[in-house]
Design a protein around this motif. Structure first.
Motif, PDB file in Angstrom:
ATOM      1  N   ARG A 181       4.712   2.494 -15.219  1.00  0.00           N
ATOM      2  CA  ARG A 181       6.015   1.859 -15.419  1.00  0.00           C
ATOM      3  C   ARG A 181       6.087   0.513 -14.684  1.00  0.00           C
ATOM      4  N   VAL A 182       5.567   0.478 -13.456  1.00  0.00           N
ATOM      5  CA  VAL A 182       5.582  -0.766 -12.682  1.00  0.00           C
ATOM      6  C   VAL A 182       4.647  -1.804 -13.312  1.00  0.00           C
ATOM      7  N   VAL A 183       3.458  -1.357 -13.745  1.00  0.00           N
ATOM      8  CA  VAL A 183       2.505  -2.270 -14.367  1.00  0.00           C
ATOM      9  C   VAL A 183       3.099  -2.891 -15.632  1.00  0.00           C
ATOM     10  N   GLU A 184       3.670  -2.056 -16.485  1.00  0.00           N
ATOM     11  CA  GLU A 184       4.228  -2.560 -17.744  1.00  0.00           C
ATOM     12  C   GLU A 184       5.389  -3.506 -17.498  1.00  0.00           C
TER      13      GLU A 184
ATOM     14  N   VAL B  58       0.849  -1.192   0.000  1.00  0.00           N
ATOM     15  CA  VAL B  58       0.000   0.000   0.000  1.00  0.00           C
ATOM     16  C   VAL B  58       0.882   1.238   0.000  1.00  0.00           C
ATOM     17  N   GLY B  59       0.593   2.194  -0.870  1.00  0.00           N
ATOM     18  CA  GLY B  59       1.356   3.436  -0.837  1.00  0.00           C
ATOM     19  C   GLY B  59       1.348   4.178  -2.162  1.00  0.00           C
ATOM     20  N   ARG B  60       2.175   5.212  -2.200  1.00  0.00           N
ATOM     21  CA  ARG B  60       2.347   5.989  -3.429  1.00  0.00           C
ATOM     22  C   ARG B  60       3.276   5.204  -4.350  1.00  0.00           C
ATOM     23  N   VAL B  61       2.785   4.899  -5.540  1.00  0.00           N
ATOM     24  CA  VAL B  61       3.562   4.057  -6.456  1.00  0.00           C
ATOM     25  C   VAL B  61       4.628   4.917  -7.125  1.00  0.00           C
ATOM     26  N   ALA B  62       5.771   4.978  -6.469  1.00  0.00           N
ATOM     27  CA  ALA B  62       6.870   5.825  -6.938  1.00  0.00           C
ATOM     28  C   ALA B  62       8.197   5.171  -6.583  1.00  0.00           C
ATOM     29  N   LYS B  63       9.184   5.390  -7.437  1.00  0.00           N
ATOM     30  CA  LYS B  63      10.530   4.887  -7.145  1.00  0.00           C
ATOM     31  C   LYS B  63      11.163   5.691  -6.025  1.00  0.00           C
ATOM     32  N   SER B  64      11.011   7.013  -6.080  1.00  0.00           N
ATOM     33  CA  SER B  64      11.567   7.869  -5.049  1.00  0.00           C
ATOM     34  C   SER B  64      10.904   7.575  -3.709  1.00  0.00           C
ATOM     35  N   GLN B  65      11.668   7.353  -2.704  1.00  0.00           N
ATOM     36  CA  GLN B  65      11.271   7.049  -1.329  1.00  0.00           C
ATOM     37  C   GLN B  65      10.590   5.691  -1.210  1.00  0.00           C
ATOM     38  N   LYS B  66       9.494   5.459  -1.926  1.00  0.00           N
ATOM     39  CA  LYS B  66       8.706   4.239  -1.726  1.00  0.00           C
ATOM     40  C   LYS B  66       9.326   3.012  -2.381  1.00  0.00           C
TER      41      LYS B  66
END
Length: 400
Positions: free
Chosen positions: A258-261, A218-226
Motif C-alpha cells: 500500500r505504501v509503495v503504490e 527502519v521498521g515494520r511497514v504498518a499503519k498501526s503503531q508504526k
C-alpha cells in the motif's frame, strides 16, 4: 557471580530479526550464555524459529499458543526438567503463562514490560478502529466516547497490572517514564518489585562514519503503531526541497504494498524499499534517521541509529522518546504527527550538517551498550535471588 540456569519465555516465534521481544531475548540470552550461565528459551509458537545457538530451545507442540493446554503443559515440563534459578517471562500479560509458571515455581519469577503502558492512550483512534465494530465508530469516536473508552481501558489495564505484580517477584521496565505510566494505572503499586533495565545495543562506533545524503526509515511497514502510512506525505514535502537526497526504507509488513503504490501514484522518486534485513550498513551511510511511530516501548532502531552517529528525528509520541533523546542535543523531538515540523527539521539538518549532534548521538548510545546493561541484570540476580530462595525455604518449613 556463580553460574545460573535461566529460562526465557515468549509467545512469538524465536527470530531475532522479527521484533523487539525476540531481539531482546536473543541479545540478553546470548550475553548470559557468554558469561557462563545456562540458558533455555521456550516459545509458544509452533513454527517460524531460526534456532538458538546459545542455549536449549523448546517450542510448542501444537497450535493456538497459550490457548492450548498441551502447550502450557509442555512449558511446565520444560521448566521442571531444566530446573532454572530464574525464569524471565517476556509476555507477562498472558496470565495463563503466569499460572503455569507458578505451578512449577521454586525459581525467581521475572516479568518484563516490552512496550509502553500508554499504547492505547497514545493512539486511541487506532485502538477504536481495531476494537470497535465499524457501525459503532461514529458513536465512540468523539470526546465523550473516547473518555468512556479510556476509562474502561484504564480499569481493565489496572487489573492486568495488579495480577502481574502479584504473580511475579520482579517487574522489569525500561526507565523512569514507565514508572509514571504505571502510577497512572496503579497509584499504590509496590515500588520494591520494580527494576529499571533498558534495551541494549552490542556496540557503538568510536567515531562518526562518512555520511551520504540519505534519509532512513527502519521498521515494520504498518499503519498501526508504526504509522508507515505517513512516509509518502513526508517524502513529498522533502523531495522537492532536498533534490539531491535519497530515501531508504528498510523493513517489511502488512502495509508495504500500500505504501509503495501510494508513493508511485504520487509520482515520487529517489526512494528505495529494501525489505527486512540487518540495517547496519544503512545506519552507517544515512545522515538522518526518522521515526513516524504513534507509540513505542523502547525502540531499538532509535538507539541503533544513534550508535552509528545518525541524527534521529522522531515524534514525541510516547514517554520514552524524551528519555532517550535530549532535544536539540542528541536528536530532535517533533510534536506528534506534525509532518510540516518534521520536514522543516530534516531540511535544517541537511543544510547545517550538524556534526555536533552526530557526536552527541554516539555518546548517548553508549549508555545502552550491552556490557553496561548486563551489569543491571547481574545486579538484579545477585540481589533478588537470595531473597527469593529465603522465601522458598521459609515456605517449605511452614509446609513440613
Amino acid at each position: 557471580m556463580m553460574p545460573l540456569k535461566i529460562v526465557f519465555v515468549l509467545t512469538p516465534a524465536f527470530d531475532p530479526n522479527a521484533g523487539g521481544v525476540q531481539m531482546s531475548t536473543f541479545k540478553i540470552g546470548s550475553e548470559l550464555a557468554r558469561s557462563g550461565h545456562s540458558v533455555g528459551v521456550f516459545s509458544f509458537a509452533q513454527y517460524g524459529h531460526v534456532g538458538c545457538d546459545f542455549g536449549e530451545f523448546v517450542s510448542s507442540a501444537g497450535p493456538l499458543g497459550v490457548e492450548n493446554s498441551v502447550n502450557l503443559k509442555r512449558l511446565k515440563e520444560f521448566v521442571t526438567e531444566f530446573r532454572p534459578d530464574v525464569v524471565i517471562n517476556q509476555m507477562p500479560y498472558e496470565h495463563a503463562i503466569t499460572a503455569a509458571l507458578r505451578e512449577a515455581q521454586g525459581f525467581l519469577m521475572v516479568a518484563c514490560l516490552r512496550n509502553t503502558l500508554f499504547s492505547v492512550k497514545g493512539d486511541l483512534e487506532s485502538y477504536i478502529r481495531k476494537a470497535i465494530p465499524p457501525t459503532f465508530w461514529s458513536l465512540v469516536n468523539n470526546p465523550f466516547g473516547k473518555q468512556l473508552i479510556l476509562k474502561n481501558h484504564r480499569r481493565r489495564h489496572r487489573a492486568d497490572l495488579r495480577r502481574i505484580l502479584q504473580g511475579y517477584d520482579v517487574f522489569v521496565m525500561f526507565g523512569d517514564p514507565n514508572i509514571e505510566e504505571l502510577r497512572y494505572f496503579l497509584p499504590d503499586f509496590d515500588e520494591k518489585k520494580i527494576e529499571l533495565i533498558p534495551n541494549s545495543i552490542p556496540a557503538v562506533l568510536e567515531s562518526v562514519p562518512p555520511k551520504e545524503k540519505r534519509l532512513l526509515w527502519v521498521g515494520r511497514v504498518a499503519k498501526s503503531q508504526k504509522r508507515a502510512d505517513l512516509i509518502p506525505d513526508l517524502w513529498e514535502k522533502l523531495s522537492r526541497r532536498l533534490p539531491d537526497w535519497e530515501l531508504d526504507i528498510v523493513g517489511d509488513g502488512p502495509d508495504l504494498n500500500r505504501v509503495v503504490e501510494r508513493m508511485k501514484s504520487m509520482g515520487l522518486q529517489r526512494f528505495s524499499f529494501h525489505g527486512r534485513q540487518k540495517p547496519d550498513s544503512f545506519y552507517s551511510r544515512a545522515a538522518v534517521f526518522f521515526m513516524t511511530s504513534a507509540f513505542e516501548g523502547f525502540p531499538n532502531t532509535l538507539i541503533e541509529a544513534q550508535s552509528f552517529g545518525t541524527v534521529p528525528v522522531i515524534f514525541d509520541s510516547y514517554p520514552m522518546a524524551s528519555w532517550i533523546i535530549e532535544h536539540g542535543r542528541s536528536g530532535y523531538l517533533i510534536k506528534s504527527f506534525d509532518l510540516d515540523a518534521m520536514a522543516e527539521t530534516i531540511v535544517d539538518i541537511a543544510k547545517a550538517d550538524r556534526e555536533d549532534i552526530r557526536e552527541n548521538a554516539l555518546a548517548n548510545a553508549r549508555r545502552f551498550r550491552i556490557d553496561r546493561v548486563m551489569k543491571s541484570w547481574d545486579r538484579l540476580f545477585s540481589e533478588r535471588l537470595p531473597l527469593r530462595l529465603s522465601t522458598v525455604t521459609t515456605s517449605q518449613r511452614h509446609t513440613q
